[in-house]
Design an enzyme around this catalytic site. Structure first.
Site, mmCIF file in Angstrom:
data_model
loop_
_atom_site.group_PDB
_atom_site.id
_atom_site.type_symbol
_atom_site.label_atom_id
_atom_site.label_comp_id
_atom_site.label_asym_id
_atom_site.label_seq_id
_atom_site.Cartn_x
_atom_site.Cartn_y
_atom_site.Cartn_z
ATOM 1 N N GLU A 44 4.302 17.004 -9.618
ATOM 2 C CA GLU A 44 5.678 17.061 -8.985
ATOM 3 C C GLU A 44 6.012 18.622 -9.169
ATOM 4 O OE1 GLU A 44 8.387 14.930 -11.544
ATOM 5 O OE2 GLU A 44 9.977 15.218 -10.035
ATOM 6 N N LYS A 118 12.041 12.660 -2.935
ATOM 7 C CA LYS A 118 12.296 11.867 -4.064
ATOM 8 C C LYS A 118 13.392 11.115 -4.131
ATOM 9 C CE LYS A 118 12.043 12.242 -9.556
ATOM 10 N NZ LYS A 118 11.917 13.206 -10.377
ATOM 11 N N CYS A 154 7.414 10.711 -9.207
ATOM 12 C CA CYS A 154 8.056 10.300 -10.989
ATOM 13 C C CYS A 154 8.759 9.141 -10.943
ATOM 14 C CB CYS A 154 8.414 11.449 -11.181
ATOM 15 S SG CYS A 154 8.356 11.569 -13.106
#
Lengths: 565, 565
Positions: A44, A118, A154
């Site tokens: 990330e 994200k 994530c």
């Protein structure tokens, strides 16, 4: 074609340092290409480093990150690596509201390809992402040589629903998630159980790629892994080290072939190594080559010194013994033995003459006089830090910091506190582990950690012992008045640490703590100490906010920000 | 009946102190009842104090707040005030996910009545609410004796859409918003323009009730107000003071009758008063009766001392002159004159003997030797703080803190930094304003501020001057080496402060700053200084996170938390 090779590039990035991060991505991409990888995946926010906090808000930084991604795509193509799919994390901008986004891009055929943003932005514990980023609103499945690869970042797999749920009926062949997941004791199991659930949900294997290294006050442990559709472990990268591993995914097989599975350290080694890696990377990313600290002969400074020697070598540790009129001979000997074991620099600066000079002017009594001793030591440590250009280490542990059993601007000075998140009982436990590891052959600097060459066993002290046994065994004392013991002011550490864990880590209130089985008197003592300490900690300056942005709360730029545009 | 009387109870609450906050609510409710109010409205999170950060997460605290609200409702009814509608902010729990909610309740007829939960949870700048609370999902209109009162909490009116938009077609008679809106220079106009837009949107008058007082590093200015449907100002409460004002709303009138409109201070008085109120409440809520600080003769310590005297009286200010071998006679005289003007305690502690004692042992050169002087002073100030039980004040201004032009653990020590958010040019400006106000009769302690009786003009110094003119006029110097001037290391403050404002407050990067018209050399100097200072500030200990919750980042309990359950 229904088979692809994925390279898991578990690297240690640096916040704001686009140049260094990009160079590392190119290096690992070349190595992955040489091993015939189809895809190489990075953690990330690879390019920007993670977490970048308010640096995300600077538009010139976002532009520079965008330019850098394009430059890298060009370079890869020029080097004949255009066919490789390079999955990297970076920062984007929301075209709607102008807010930053936490983005995954693919470098391929000289282009910056297919962006996924994200979706779930964590905002609990150490995470602040909802404050900084806006959410992506679509799921992305990449077609990589006929293999359908769903992607996630994530937190996207930690929450139910969202982009992963949207993939459940899309018949994907693989779920690839890139992460910046900070280390916590025992978190490894939580991650694999969660990933197994998501693999089942999308009915495909999952690649979980995590960042490694220390960044400010977080430590990332790596330990990337791959699970098969049924949750079976196919690959695991080592903890605390950079690594490039490979996994072949063949969509025609019902079960994928296992690859390398790294061994895991034991629980004490794991925590000790996390602390050392945090310090080592804090030094590296802030440009420190050495450290200085006061050596009292007690267990806290002994463990910190040992960690420092493991991080940067004993020859870069500058220990200072600063005995007062209340220091025992045993303490002075233990400090000297420790320095000898570590091969650290060692000097003795008695504080009595300085204490007398202050007292001639100020004539302090009681706690003020005790604090004066600690503050004179703080001045000496900072003088060494300034004149030698080394990082001052604070040696406080979590139990004493929680209870305010330290002197602000005294023993609490320093730029980094390696054991501030270890309870006192854990300090003893890790000290014993370190000596046991030495007995089994792990010399100073021999930890399995980023930057340490494989097979380097470190330097073994002549004594065979790292931390003097006496420092571990004796009753703890601040030695600020004759015969003082920690147990005069605090409950026994075995009990104290249990109450602290419940009160601090689980937010148990008074009624909860009594229901937990702790006696009322102890609960009241600990709560009073902790709340008072919370107040003492605010002896660091606060001030009013009278303009649009002040410092402190709202200027959360990370320290190791190397971005200068 | 179509007419109600609303009391605006602009009060100063204390985080975690349920007892004190509840007592104040009862007191103001009695006074409102005596004036025949139908409704009395209190600020956001009245009972709990605001902002409460992680204290919200403690379940025992939420339960205690709930019990307290019920107890208050009972007390009000027992006292014959059951018919009054008492609108208070408190904390609730989301029955879905167990998360806390930012709640408005009405105490009426002995019951806790009609809950509205804040919808928009701000998470920018100083706000962290999305991290702590879950969002309310419905709008609430209270029927109060036939008058339809829509309610909102703070951020709910700052965002388009949500519960206020939902009221647009509900024919409400009044929009009542309760707030904890922190002070910012010039924010008053922003609030009234926004409120006027919302009044038009719901086609009704709006009552904007704000908290007053300092809490941790925020200052709330009060300045509550009422606007008519067309945006006309009907009522305004004073800034920086507790207040109970009334407005009658008659739904049969097209335009409501004006009530009292408090005068506003001039811009310099406004900022000066905000700083003093921040300090005064920090002392009150943390239990400090006095302060200590070093008096160098320079303008920063002079302004801080004047603010302190205005906050707690000169007799509670303990000034310490700590001259070195490099201090000019002029500086010593200016410090003494200041103490005389303020009627502050004054002592002289020369640092030369202490400096020599350290140098005999350490023999430091250059910056290390300069820092040593500042750190000896820090030890003396903290010794005074410890032995006298008074709060140490840090005297750094925003320009020098931004540029790292101070010594960590030296002149930066202290529990509160009253001018940390004032640029140096503003420090001079406010110092001149304070002297001008004295010339017009405002003595020490004569500010219009929470806790100051109306008509108290304060104590006028014999000289008629608060801050020695020489401290304002002379060239600034740290006096850490012979002939040192700030301008040796920093750009001229007029220019520096402009660059800092653009770089820090508006997140302008290098290219932006040059486009702003600043020359390249200055931009590079300032960026280098600020980024380096960001790094220096981290000489306060960070450490790794190795367990579920550590200190620091994720233990954000407010300091002045008086809740002990």
């Amino acid at each position: 074609m229904s088979s692809i090779r994925i390279a898991l590039a578990q690297i240690d990035t640096s916040v704001g340092n686009l140049e260094a991060n990009a160079a590392k991505v190119l290096d690992y991409s070349r190595r992955a290409g040489a091993q015939h990888a189809t895809v190489v995946a990075f953690p990330e926010m690879t390019l920007t480093g993670y977490p970048i906090e308010d640096l995300a808000l600077r538009a010139t930084f976002r532009k520079a990150a965008w330019d850098k991604a394009n430059e890298m795509a060009t370079t890869l193509e020029q080097e004949g690596l255009g066919q490789l799919y390079v999955v990297v994390g970076t920062i984007g901008t929301d075209h709607g509201n102008g807010k930053p986004r936490n983005r995954l891009v693919v470098l391929h055929n000289g282009q910056v390809w297919a962006a996924y943003d994200k979706h779930f932005l964590p905002n609990y514990g150490v995470f602040d992402e909802f404050r900084i980023f806006s959410s992506g609103d679509r799921s992305v499945v990449l077609d990589i040589e006929g293999v359908q690869v769903g992607v996630a970042i994530c937190e996207d797999i930690w929450q139910d629903g969202g982009p992963v749920a949207a993939m459940a009926n899309q018949n994907i062949d693989l779920l690839l998630t890139i992460n910046g997941s900070p280390y916590e004791e025992g978190k490894g199991h939580v991650r694999t159980e969660l990933a197994a659930r998501r693999a089942a949900e999308v009915n495909a294997p999952i690649v979980y790629l995590n960042q490694v290294g220390g960044q400010d006050d977080l430590v990332f442990d790596g330990a990337s892994f791959v699970l098969d559709t049924d949750g079976a472990l196919l690959e695991r990268s080592p903890m605390f080290m950079e690594d490039l591993s490979f996994i072949d995914i063949d969509t025609e097989l019902e079960h994928q072939q296992q690859s390398t599975i790294a061994a895991m350290p034991d629980p004490d080694e794991e925590v000790y190594t996390a602390c050392v890696l945090g310090l080592k990377d804090y030094m590296a990313k802030n440009g420190f080559k050495g450290v200085t600290l006061g050596l009292s002969g007690g267990i806290d400074s002994a463990l910190v010194a040992a960690m420092a020697a493991d991080a940067c070598g004993g020859e870069n540790v500058w220990g200072i013994s600063m005995p007062s009129m209340y220091s025992s001979d045993g303490s002075k000997d233990d400090a000297a033995d420790l320095a000898t074991n570590l091969n650290a620099h060692y000097e003795i600066q008695p504080i009595e003459p300085l204490f007398k000079a202050f007292q001639q002017q100020l004539d302090l009594q009681g706690v003020a006089a005790e604090n004066l001793q600690a503050r004179i030591r703080g001045v000496i440590v900072m003088a060494k830090s300034n004149s030698q250009g080394v990082l001052a280490l604070a040696t406080g542990n979590k139990s004493e910091l929680a209870c305010g059993y330290s002197t602000i601007y005294g023993d609490a000075v320093g730029g980094y506190a390696p054991i501030k998140d270890l309870f006192k009982t854990k300090v003893w436990q890790l000290s014993r582990w370190r000596n046991a590891a030495a007995a089994e052959g792990m010399g100073i600097g021999g930890l399995h950690i980023v930057g340490n060459e494989q097979g380097n066993a470190g330097v073994m002290p002549e004594s065979g012992v790292i931390i003097p046994v006496n420092s571990i065994e004796k009753a703890p004392s601040a030695e600020l008045r004759p015969g003082q013991k920690d147990s005069d002011s605090l409950p026994e550490y075995n009990l104290l640490d249990q109450v602290l864990a419940a009160y601090i880590e689980h937010a148990h209130g008074r009624a909860d703590l009594i229901a937990d089985g702790f006696d009322e008197a102890t609960v009241d003592t600990v709560m009073r100490l902790v709340d008072r300490a919370e107040w003492k900690r605010r002896q660091y300056p606060l001030g009013p906010k009278v303009s649009a942005l002040a410092f402190g709360r709202d200027r959360r730029l990370p320290i190791t920000n190397a971005f200068r545009e």
